[in-house]
Design a protein around this motif. Structure first.
Motif, short mmCIF file in Angstrom:
data_model
loop_
_atom_site.label_atom_id
_atom_site.label_comp_id
_atom_site.label_asym_id
_atom_site.label_seq_id
_atom_site.Cartn_x
_atom_site.Cartn_y
_atom_site.Cartn_z
N LEU A 63 0.04 2.90 8.68
CA LEU A 63 -1.08 3.84 8.57
C LEU A 63 -0.91 4.72 7.33
N ILE A 64 -1.96 4.81 6.53
CA ILE A 64 -1.98 5.67 5.35
C ILE A 64 -3.33 6.39 5.32
N ASP A 65 -3.43 7.38 4.47
CA ASP A 65 -4.69 8.09 4.30
C ASP A 65 -5.54 7.36 3.28
N ARG A 71 -5.44 5.44 -6.13
CA ARG A 71 -5.28 4.08 -5.60
C ARG A 71 -4.48 4.10 -4.31
N THR A 72 -5.18 4.18 -3.19
CA THR A 72 -4.51 4.35 -1.90
C THR A 72 -3.64 3.16 -1.52
N ALA A 73 -3.94 1.98 -2.03
CA ALA A 73 -3.14 0.80 -1.70
C ALA A 73 -1.69 0.98 -2.11
N ASP A 74 -1.43 1.79 -3.12
CA ASP A 74 -0.04 1.99 -3.58
C ASP A 74 0.82 2.61 -2.48
N ALA A 75 0.21 3.34 -1.56
CA ALA A 75 0.97 3.97 -0.48
C ALA A 75 1.50 2.93 0.52
N LEU A 76 1.07 1.69 0.39
CA LEU A 76 1.51 0.63 1.29
C LEU A 76 2.68 -0.16 0.73
N ASP A 77 3.29 0.31 -0.34
CA ASP A 77 4.35 -0.47 -0.99
C ASP A 77 5.52 -0.74 -0.05
N GLU A 78 5.96 0.26 0.68
CA GLU A 78 7.10 0.08 1.59
C GLU A 78 6.78 -0.92 2.69
N TRP A 79 5.53 -0.90 3.17
CA TRP A 79 5.11 -1.88 4.18
C TRP A 79 5.01 -3.27 3.60
N ALA A 93 -1.23 -7.83 -4.24
CA ALA A 93 -2.33 -8.43 -3.47
C ALA A 93 -2.20 -8.06 -2.00
N LEU A 94 -0.99 -8.09 -1.48
CA LEU A 94 -0.78 -7.77 -0.08
C LEU A 94 -1.17 -6.32 0.21
N ARG A 95 -0.83 -5.42 -0.69
CA ARG A 95 -1.24 -4.02 -0.51
C ARG A 95 -2.76 -3.89 -0.49
N ALA A 96 -3.43 -4.68 -1.35
CA ALA A 96 -4.90 -4.64 -1.40
C ALA A 96 -5.50 -5.13 -0.09
N ALA A 100 -7.65 -2.79 2.51
CA ALA A 100 -9.00 -3.18 2.92
C ALA A 100 -9.13 -3.23 4.43
N GLU A 101 -8.07 -3.71 5.12
CA GLU A 101 -8.12 -3.73 6.59
C GLU A 101 -8.28 -2.32 7.14
N LEU A 102 -7.51 -1.37 6.61
CA LEU A 102 -7.57 0.01 7.11
C LEU A 102 -8.93 0.65 6.86
N ILE A 103 -9.51 0.40 5.68
CA ILE A 103 -10.83 0.94 5.37
C ILE A 103 -11.88 0.32 6.30
N ALA A 104 -11.78 -1.00 6.50
CA ALA A 104 -12.74 -1.69 7.38
C ALA A 104 -12.62 -1.21 8.82
#
Length: 267
Positions: A63-65, A71-79, A93-96, A100-104
């Motif tokens: 979960l990220i904000d 670029r919010t996808a950068d916050a998913l790097d550790e995941w 690509a995986l972060r993107a 997108a899943e979280l926004i959707a």
């Protein structure tokens, strides 16, 4: 929506072509072996992947904000990094896909879109922004999330098994003012992008060549019309809306199921 990507044209001599193809095959196999067993890559036995529709549930996205600036996808790097190592999906690509899943999930909570479905489409379309039709000069996702070289499909002029789609954007997106072409990591045609295009990397521009934006545009397309991708019918209808082909649906499904294991897609 998907269109074939133009391939490198051959010479007119069958003997030369055969020799070149043999060399290319050897090089491709060698490159695959190196990528599969090279330093930093754990050797593994790929598991059989059962075909399920909708695909098996993948690892949940951290979960990220998604409303944060930039670029919010950068916050998913550790995941993303461990999953990228397991699945061989480029981390960017995986972060993107995860972003997108979280926004959707917020925008269309009844859609139940998972990142692995977006990854399945990204794999089939362009190998996550790396396949452009030129074996000798594959694309790479740059730091800003755009492939270099840019990925632009062949003209949709009714030949080579394509639909006949006249230019709809004056060549602004695809560089062709006569016919439309599919572009970017998720292979959007201009008229589809005009409807579903999104800005997911916070730069104020909806760009089908940028992986975050393209993944979000794909999410919008898949969830359109109130689809529920947690059902077999809803998931299949969503993928058919992307490319109306039974073979395409199965290829995306196989890739998505592979990523749920997680392991590389192989089909």
């Amino acid at each position: 929506m998907s269109a074939r990507i133009g391939r490198v044209s051959g010479c007119g001599c069958a003997v030369v072509v055969s020799a070149i193809l043999a060399v290319v095959l050897v090089v491709a196999v060698a490159a695959w072996m190196v990528s599969a067993t090279g330093p930093g890559v754990k050797s593994r036995q790929l598991q059989p992947v059962p075909y399920e529709v909708p695909p098996a549930q993948p690892a949940p996205v951290a979960l990220i904000d998604v409303h944060a600036p930039g670029r919010t996808a950068d916050a998913l790097d550790e995941w993303a990094q461990p999953l990228a190592d397991e699945s061989r999906i480029p981390a960017q690509a995986l972060r993107a896909y995860g972003n997108a899943e979280l926004i959707a999930k917020e925008a269309w909570p009844a859609c139940h879109l998972r990142w692995s479905t977006l990854a399945g489409i990204g794999y089939v379309e362009t190998r996550h922004g790396t396949y452009n039709g030129n074996w000798f000069k594959p694309s790479r996702l740059q730091e800003d999330g755009t492939p270099d070289p840019a990925i632009v499909g062949i003209a949709l002029n009714g030949t080579n098994g394509t639909a006949n789609i006249a230019d709809s954007d004056g060549g602004r997106i695809d560089g062709d003012s006569t016919y439309d072409r599919a572009v970017g990591p998720m292979q959007f045609i201009p008229q589809s992008w005009q409807r579903f295009g999104s800005d997911a990397n916070g730069d104020g521009v909806a760009d089908p060549h940028q992986i975050d934006d393209a993944a979000m545009g794909a999410a919008a397309l898949l969830c359109a019309g109130g689809r529920d991708l947690s059902t077999s019918e809803g998931w299949t209808a969503a993928i058919m809306s992307y490319n109306a082909s039974d073979a395409y649906v199965r290829s995306v499904g196989m890739a998505a199921n592979s990523y749920a294991v997680p392991q590389p897609a192989t089909s």
